[in-house]
Design an enzyme around this catalytic site. Structure first.
Site, short mmCIF file in Angstrom:
data_model
loop_
_atom_site.label_atom_id
_atom_site.label_comp_id
_atom_site.label_asym_id
_atom_site.label_seq_id
_atom_site.Cartn_x
_atom_site.Cartn_y
_atom_site.Cartn_z
N LYS A 10 0.75 -1.22 -0.10
CA LYS A 10 0.09 -0.04 -0.02
C LYS A 10 0.62 1.20 0.00
O LYS A 10 2.07 1.11 0.21
CB LYS A 10 -0.91 -0.07 1.16
CG LYS A 10 -1.91 -1.23 1.20
CD LYS A 10 -2.83 -1.07 2.66
CE LYS A 10 -3.33 -2.33 2.78
NZ LYS A 10 -4.37 -2.22 4.05
N TYR A 50 -12.32 -2.78 -2.29
CA TYR A 50 -12.95 -2.55 -1.21
C TYR A 50 -14.40 -2.71 -1.31
O TYR A 50 -15.11 -1.57 -1.32
CB TYR A 50 -12.51 -1.58 -0.42
CG TYR A 50 -11.07 -1.67 -0.03
CD1 TYR A 50 -10.49 -2.69 0.90
CD2 TYR A 50 -9.87 -0.72 -0.47
CE1 TYR A 50 -9.03 -2.47 1.17
CE2 TYR A 50 -8.46 -0.86 -0.16
CZ TYR A 50 -8.15 -1.80 0.65
OH TYR A 50 -6.88 -2.06 1.01
N ASN A 151 -1.41 -0.46 7.57
CA ASN A 151 -0.77 -1.40 7.98
C ASN A 151 0.32 -2.25 6.69
O ASN A 151 0.44 -3.43 6.49
CB ASN A 151 -1.90 -2.70 8.53
CG ASN A 151 -2.84 -2.92 7.44
OD1 ASN A 151 -2.69 -2.54 6.50
ND2 ASN A 151 -3.78 -3.67 7.86
N HIS A 154 -1.67 -5.41 1.80
CA HIS A 154 -2.83 -6.32 1.63
C HIS A 154 -2.37 -7.47 1.11
O HIS A 154 -1.83 -7.67 0.24
CB HIS A 154 -3.88 -5.57 0.72
CG HIS A 154 -4.86 -6.60 0.47
ND1 HIS A 154 -6.09 -6.81 1.07
CD2 HIS A 154 -5.09 -7.16 -0.90
CE1 HIS A 154 -6.90 -7.72 0.45
NE2 HIS A 154 -5.88 -7.99 -0.72
N GLU A 165 -10.02 -10.77 -6.66
CA GLU A 165 -9.10 -9.51 -6.61
C GLU A 165 -8.05 -9.30 -7.66
O GLU A 165 -7.79 -8.32 -8.27
CB GLU A 165 -8.49 -9.37 -5.17
CG GLU A 165 -9.24 -9.04 -3.91
CD GLU A 165 -8.36 -9.33 -2.81
OE1 GLU A 165 -9.42 -9.11 -1.71
OE2 GLU A 165 -7.35 -9.73 -2.60
P1 ATP Z 1 -6.16 -6.80 4.20
O1 ATP Z 1 -7.60 -7.02 3.67
O2 ATP Z 1 -5.88 -5.31 3.89
O3 ATP Z 1 -5.39 -7.78 3.76
P2 ATP Z 1 -7.33 -7.71 6.65
O4 ATP Z 1 -7.85 -8.85 5.84
O5 ATP Z 1 -6.36 -8.06 7.73
O6 ATP Z 1 -6.30 -6.59 5.86
P3 ATP Z 1 -9.84 -6.19 6.43
O7 ATP Z 1 -10.74 -6.39 7.64
O8 ATP Z 1 -10.13 -6.91 5.03
O9 ATP Z 1 -8.43 -6.67 7.11
O10 ATP Z 1 -9.53 -4.79 6.32
C1 ATP Z 1 -8.91 -4.18 5.19
C2 ATP Z 1 -8.09 -3.06 5.56
O11 ATP Z 1 -8.99 -2.10 6.04
C3 ATP Z 1 -7.05 -3.30 6.43
O12 ATP Z 1 -5.84 -3.80 5.92
C4 ATP Z 1 -6.97 -1.73 7.32
O13 ATP Z 1 -5.89 -1.09 6.38
C5 ATP Z 1 -8.30 -1.39 7.24
N1 ATP Z 1 -9.03 -1.50 8.25
C6 ATP Z 1 -9.77 -2.69 8.51
N2 ATP Z 1 -10.49 -2.54 9.67
C7 ATP Z 1 -10.23 -1.15 10.05
C8 ATP Z 1 -11.09 -0.56 11.32
N3 ATP Z 1 -11.88 -0.93 12.12
N4 ATP Z 1 -10.44 0.70 11.32
C9 ATP Z 1 -9.52 1.31 10.47
N5 ATP Z 1 -9.09 0.50 9.34
C10 ATP Z 1 -9.50 -0.53 9.18
MG MG Z 2 -9.17 -8.47 4.17
#
Ligand code: ATP
Ligand code: MG
Length: 190
Positions: A10, A50, A151, A154, A165
Site C-alpha cells: 500500500k 474494497y 498496515n 494487503h 481481486e
Molecule cells: P487486508 O484485507 O488489507 O489484507 P485484513 O484482511 O487483515 O487486511 P480487512 O478487515 O479486510 O483486514 O480490512 C481491510 C483494511 O482496512 C485493513 O488492512 C486496514 O487497512 C483497514 N481496516 C480494517 N478495519 C479497520 C478499522 N476498524 N479501522 C480502520 N481501518 C481498518
Molecule cells: Mg481483508
C-alpha cells in the site's frame, strides 16, 4: 495445493521505502512472484477492491468497536456505519499515491502470505511479521486520525477472494508462467 494470492504494497510501504524489504521476505519463502507492477489506483479500482459488501463492512467496523470496548470507550456509530466510514477512508488512502501490486503463486500461498503479514492492526501483530515489525498503528490511533489503519500490505484472505481481486489489478497476459530453480527441490515427484 498450488494457488495464487494478491498482494498490495500500500502507499505507506512505497512512501516509507519498504518495498524491497517486504518483497525480500516474500521471495525468501520460495513462493513465486508471477506478476508485479506499480499502480496509481483509480477510484473505480479502489471501490471494486474494497467492495460495498455488508458482511465485510460489519466485520471491519466491529474491529474498532471491540478495540474501543476493551478500553472502556463506547462509540456512537454502529459496526456497519463504522465499516462504511473505514471503506471511504480506505478508498482515499489507496488512491493517494502509488502502490505495488503482485500475484504470488505456490503451495498454500494464501495462508502463508497472511501469516507473513500478521494481524490487521500492527499494534497487535506478532513480532516477526511484516505488520508487527514495520508498523505501530492501531484502530484507536487510526480512528482519532481520521484514516484507516496503516498496515503496509494487503493480502487476499481466501483463494476465492484472490481470484476476484487479481482480476481487478491484472490482465491475464500480465501473469507469467515460468519455473524457479528451487521448484525442483520443493515440487519434485518421487
Ligand atoms: P487486508 O484485507 O488489507 O489484507 P485484513 O484482511 O487483515 O487486511 P480487512 O478487515 O479486510 O483486514 O480490512 C481491510 C483494511 O482496512 C485493513 O488492512 C486496514 O487497512 C483497514 N481496516 C480494517 N478495519 C479497520 C478499522 N476498524 N479501522 C480502520 N481501518 C481498518
Ligand atoms: Mg481483508
Amino acid at each position: 495445493m498450488t494457488e495464487q494470492t494478491l498482494i498490495i504494497l500500500k502507499p505507506d510501504t512505497v512512501q516509507r521505502g519498504l518495498v524491497g524489504e517486504i518483497i525480500q521476505r516474500i521471495e525468501k519463502t520460495t513462493l513465486k512472484i508471477v506478476a508485479m507492477k506499480m499502480v496509481y489506483a483509480s477510484k473505480e479500482q479502489a471501490g471494486t477492491h474494497y467492495a460495498d459488501d455488508k458482511e465485510w463492512l460489519i466485520s471491519v467496523g466491529e474491529k474498532t468497536l471491540k478495540s474501543a470496548e476493551k478500553k472502556g470507550i463506547k462509540l456512537s456509530r454502529t459496526a456497519l456505519e463504522q465499516g462504511q466510514w473505514v471503506r471511504q477512508m480506505l478508498m482515499e488512502y489507496i488512491t493517494m499515491s502509488p502502490s505495488v501490486v503482485m500475484v504470488i503463486e505456490g503451495h498454500n500461498a494464501v495462508a502463508k502470505i497472511r501469516m507473513l503479514c500478521g494481524g490487521t492492526s500492527p499494534q497487535e501483530a506478532s513480532p516477526g511479521t511484516i505488520r508487527g515489525d514495520y508498523a505501530i498503528d492501531s484502530y484507536m490511533l487510526a480512528d482519532a486520525s481520521d484514516r484507516p489503519v496503516q498496515n503496509l500490505i494487503h493480502a487476499s484472505g481466501t483463494v476465492e477472494e484472490a481470484k476476484r481481486e487479481i482480476k481487478i489489478w491484472f490482465n491475464e497476459n500480465e501473469i507469467h508462467t515460468f519455473k524457479r530453480v528451487d521448484e525442483d527441490l520443493i515440487y519434485r515427484k518421487g
